[in-house]
Design a protein around this motif. Sequence first.
Motif, PDB file in Angstrom:
ATOM      1  N   LEU A   1      -9.155   1.968   1.069  1.00  0.00           N
ATOM      2  CA  LEU A   1      -7.807   1.521   1.439  1.00  0.00           C
ATOM      3  C   LEU A   1      -7.509   0.148   0.850  1.00  0.00           C
ATOM      4  N   LEU A   2      -8.503  -0.746   0.877  1.00  0.00           N
ATOM      5  CA  LEU A   2      -8.305  -2.082   0.297  1.00  0.00           C
ATOM      6  C   LEU A   2      -7.968  -1.995  -1.187  1.00  0.00           C
ATOM      7  N   ASN A   3      -8.527  -1.015  -1.855  1.00  0.00           N
ATOM      8  CA  ASN A   3      -8.298  -0.867  -3.294  1.00  0.00           C
ATOM      9  C   ASN A   3      -6.921  -0.309  -3.634  1.00  0.00           C
ATOM     10  N   LYS A   4      -6.090  -0.140  -2.619  1.00  0.00           N
ATOM     11  CA  LYS A   4      -4.697   0.273  -2.833  1.00  0.00           C
ATOM     12  C   LYS A   4      -3.731  -0.903  -2.684  1.00  0.00           C
ATOM     13  N   ILE A   5      -4.265  -2.116  -2.412  1.00  0.00           N
ATOM     14  CA  ILE A   5      -3.404  -3.298  -2.244  1.00  0.00           C
ATOM     15  C   ILE A   5      -3.027  -3.856  -3.620  1.00  0.00           C
ATOM     16  N   PRO A   6      -1.731  -3.946  -3.951  1.00  0.00           N
ATOM     17  CA  PRO A   6      -1.325  -4.521  -5.245  1.00  0.00           C
ATOM     18  C   PRO A   6      -1.623  -6.022  -5.296  1.00  0.00           C
ATOM     19  N   LEU A   7      -2.148  -6.480  -6.421  1.00  0.00           N
ATOM     20  CA  LEU A   7      -2.408  -7.915  -6.590  1.00  0.00           C
ATOM     21  C   LEU A   7      -1.116  -8.724  -6.572  1.00  0.00           C
ATOM     22  N   SER A   8      -0.003  -8.106  -6.960  1.00  0.00           N
ATOM     23  CA  SER A   8       1.266  -8.843  -6.988  1.00  0.00           C
ATOM     24  C   SER A   8       1.710  -9.237  -5.581  1.00  0.00           C
ATOM     25  N   VAL A   9       1.371  -8.424  -4.569  1.00  0.00           N
ATOM     26  CA  VAL A   9       1.709  -8.776  -3.182  1.00  0.00           C
ATOM     27  C   VAL A   9       0.863  -9.962  -2.724  1.00  0.00           C
TER      28      VAL A   9
ATOM     29  N   ILE B   1       0.843  -1.206   0.000  1.00  0.00           N
ATOM     30  CA  ILE B   1       0.000   0.000   0.000  1.00  0.00           C
ATOM     31  C   ILE B   1       0.876   1.254   0.000  1.00  0.00           C
ATOM     32  N   ILE B   2       1.926   1.263   0.851  1.00  0.00           N
ATOM     33  CA  ILE B   2       2.832   2.413   0.921  1.00  0.00           C
ATOM     34  C   ILE B   2       3.517   2.644  -0.423  1.00  0.00           C
ATOM     35  N   TYR B   3       3.951   1.552  -1.049  1.00  0.00           N
ATOM     36  CA  TYR B   3       4.624   1.672  -2.349  1.00  0.00           C
ATOM     37  C   TYR B   3       3.696   2.309  -3.381  1.00  0.00           C
ATOM     38  N   PHE B   4       2.436   1.862  -3.409  1.00  0.00           N
ATOM     39  CA  PHE B   4       1.486   2.420  -4.371  1.00  0.00           C
ATOM     40  C   PHE B   4       1.235   3.905  -4.097  1.00  0.00           C
ATOM     41  N   VAL B   5       1.077   4.259  -2.824  1.00  0.00           N
ATOM     42  CA  VAL B   5       0.813   5.660  -2.468  1.00  0.00           C
ATOM     43  C   VAL B   5       2.000   6.545  -2.862  1.00  0.00           C
ATOM     44  N   VAL B   6       3.222   6.049  -2.660  1.00  0.00           N
ATOM     45  CA  VAL B   6       4.424   6.838  -2.958  1.00  0.00           C
ATOM     46  C   VAL B   6       4.659   6.966  -4.458  1.00  0.00           C
ATOM     47  N   THR B   7       4.511   5.868  -5.199  1.00  0.00           N
ATOM     48  CA  THR B   7       4.856   5.886  -6.631  1.00  0.00           C
ATOM     49  C   THR B   7       3.693   6.315  -7.512  1.00  0.00           C
ATOM     50  N   GLY B   8       2.462   6.190  -7.016  1.00  0.00           N
ATOM     51  CA  GLY B   8       1.306   6.565  -7.834  1.00  0.00           C
ATOM     52  C   GLY B   8       1.027   5.529  -8.908  1.00  0.00           C
ATOM     53  N   ASP B   9       0.229   5.930  -9.909  1.00  0.00           N
ATOM     54  CA  ASP B   9      -0.163   4.982 -10.958  1.00  0.00           C
ATOM     55  C   ASP B   9       0.217   5.443 -12.367  1.00  0.00           C
ATOM     56  N   ASP B  10       0.947   6.534 -12.473  1.00  0.00           N
ATOM     57  CA  ASP B  10       1.280   7.028 -13.805  1.00  0.00           C
ATOM     58  C   ASP B  10       2.777   7.246 -14.003  1.00  0.00           C
ATOM     59  N   THR B  11       3.590   6.612 -13.166  1.00  0.00           N
ATOM     60  CA  THR B  11       5.037   6.706 -13.316  1.00  0.00           C
ATOM     61  C   THR B  11       5.585   5.368 -13.797  1.00  0.00           C
ATOM     62  N   LYS B  12       6.861   5.374 -14.167  1.00  0.00           N
ATOM     63  CA  LYS B  12       7.498   4.158 -14.673  1.00  0.00           C
ATOM     64  C   LYS B  12       7.467   3.038 -13.640  1.00  0.00           C
TER      65      LYS B  12
ATOM     66  N   GLU C   1      -5.620  -1.291 -12.615  1.00  0.00           N
ATOM     67  CA  GLU C   1      -6.057  -2.658 -12.935  1.00  0.00           C
ATOM     68  C   GLU C   1      -5.203  -3.717 -12.249  1.00  0.00           C
ATOM     69  N   HIS C   2      -4.082  -3.301 -11.635  1.00  0.00           N
ATOM     70  CA  HIS C   2      -3.219  -4.245 -10.914  1.00  0.00           C
ATOM     71  C   HIS C   2      -3.441  -4.179  -9.409  1.00  0.00           C
ATOM     72  N   LEU C   3      -4.564  -3.598  -9.001  1.00  0.00           N
ATOM     73  CA  LEU C   3      -4.890  -3.462  -7.585  1.00  0.00           C
ATOM     74  C   LEU C   3      -6.170  -4.228  -7.266  1.00  0.00           C
ATOM     75  N   VAL C   4      -6.380  -4.512  -5.980  1.00  0.00           N
ATOM     76  CA  VAL C   4      -7.649  -5.081  -5.523  1.00  0.00           C
ATOM     77  C   VAL C   4      -8.777  -4.131  -5.907  1.00  0.00           C
ATOM     78  N   SER C   5      -9.923  -4.694  -6.253  1.00  0.00           N
ATOM     79  CA  SER C   5     -11.060  -3.859  -6.674  1.00  0.00           C
ATOM     80  C   SER C   5     -12.311  -4.239  -5.893  1.00  0.00           C
ATOM     81  N   VAL C   6     -12.522  -3.560  -4.765  1.00  0.00           N
ATOM     82  CA  VAL C   6     -13.696  -3.777  -3.923  1.00  0.00           C
ATOM     83  C   VAL C   6     -14.745  -2.714  -4.262  1.00  0.00           C
TER      84      VAL C   6
END
Length: 523
Positions: free
Chosen positions: A349-357, A207-218, A224-229
């Motif tokens: 908050l749940l929708n910020k969890i990466p599916l890869s984790v 969750i921290i990684y997603f918040v820090v890096t956002g969704d539009d950077t390299k 679409e790679h996050l949980v979708s509740v």
Amino acid sequence: MFKYIKNDLPASIVVFFVALPLCLGIALASGAPLFSGLIAGIVGGIVVGALSGSNIGVSGPAAGLAAIVLTAIGSLGGYENFLVAVVLGGIIQLIFGLLKAGVIGYYFPSSVIKGMLTGIGIIIILKQIPHFFGYDADPEGDFAFFQVDGENTFSEILKTLNNISLGSTIIGLVGLGILLLWSNVLSKKGKIFQLIQGPLVAVVLGIIYFVVTGDDTKYGISSEHLVSVPVPSDMDSFLGQFSFPNFGVIGNPEIWVTAFTIALVASLETLLCVEATDKLDPHKNVTPTNRELLAQGTGNVISGLIGGLPITQVIVRSSANIQSGGRTKLSAIVHGFFLLISIILIPTLLNKIPLSVLAAILFIVGFKLAKPSLFKQMWKLGWKQFVPFLVTVLGIVFTDLLKGIGMGLAVGIVIILIKSFQNSHFLHKEGEDIDDGKIKMTLAEEVTFFNKGAILKELDNLPKDSLLELDVRQTKYLDNDIIEILEDFSIKARERNITIKLISERGIVENPDSFIEFFKLKK
């Protein structure tokens, strides 16, 4: 139930993180509303968890029913009509439980159960590879080899190579590293590392990684790679997500066919899962199977009434519970409350969890189910154990759960028939010259029609002018088919000058007049 809360609470957190994406993915694969999967997960945890006699089993929506649900929703004319079949299926399961049908699960060989666990472990790993690298075209929970999107397990993995998401891969690798470090090193260093579980740390870092890096950077993670509740805007929109059965179609025969199919498949999956989880349980608790059917039936009635998918006990969540140290049913119940509270209070908050984790967490679960050492262990047990085991594994990987189990069971039955054919009797020849020697045939304790071929072959090969001693002292059951073969052989024996000495606990009878009458008296 609260005696082992220090074990059950951390385990429930792990099961929650495993269950959340699977509930959503199975609903997506089933063509049902996403919220229906969460309802089934909540009911499976709280209701079935409370009623079940299993200490470590966890129930929820099952991937094995996805194809049935997908087809039924279309053929029955809508989701509300399908819910009627779910309610009726639960009632049929209650009847199964009252009729003591729970013993069915005990008739599956151990090799097939172990093959089921291993096959599911391999499937978990293969199905999570795309999510680990950030390629999520295939819904989680689609556990069949041929998928709803027209792809198969391996073609999906090959497509992943050309669609790797750097951000998902990075945090997936970090999460996997944390899980391995936690389980192999840190958990042995202090109590704090046992109380705070590695999966929770991995999810928080994700969750921290997603918040820090956002969704539009390299190095970011796109949505679409996050949980979708589903995120309701208010209480009315939350309540609007529930669906209710249309009992006006209860007279439709197709509704009843679907209901019986759901009851049968869900009961079988549950009983197999019960057998498997009891084998995995380090404390070797034994789950009362009839009570489990009653619990599952109640869960399905309630789930169907409020818009949820069908429920079974599920090996993925159950094994995650066992591996995380769950000791009592409290862990299953609490995970259900976590699902309920999270979708009400923190869906954003749940929708910020990466599916890869979450994929990294499932990699560990899958590996523990399908350890390479198990293949070696089954090989050492001999071909009679290894072949059904391997066929079950391959069947599950390349078809689906029920077909794979069916294939393994069929091979197991064939092996039983082969061994029954071989072990119906013991033949001993005395004397160097077979023409002058005495031939002794000892029948097994139980001889059935499966053994007809073997015994008939031996009798036909007896030489002329010989003496056959037929020992039935140990035989407790002799099928009528075998008695008829002996009756027919007595006629041939007179023509070929073969003397028959029948040895029983009542003495020796030479050339008995009638085998049928003799064994009728013996019985």
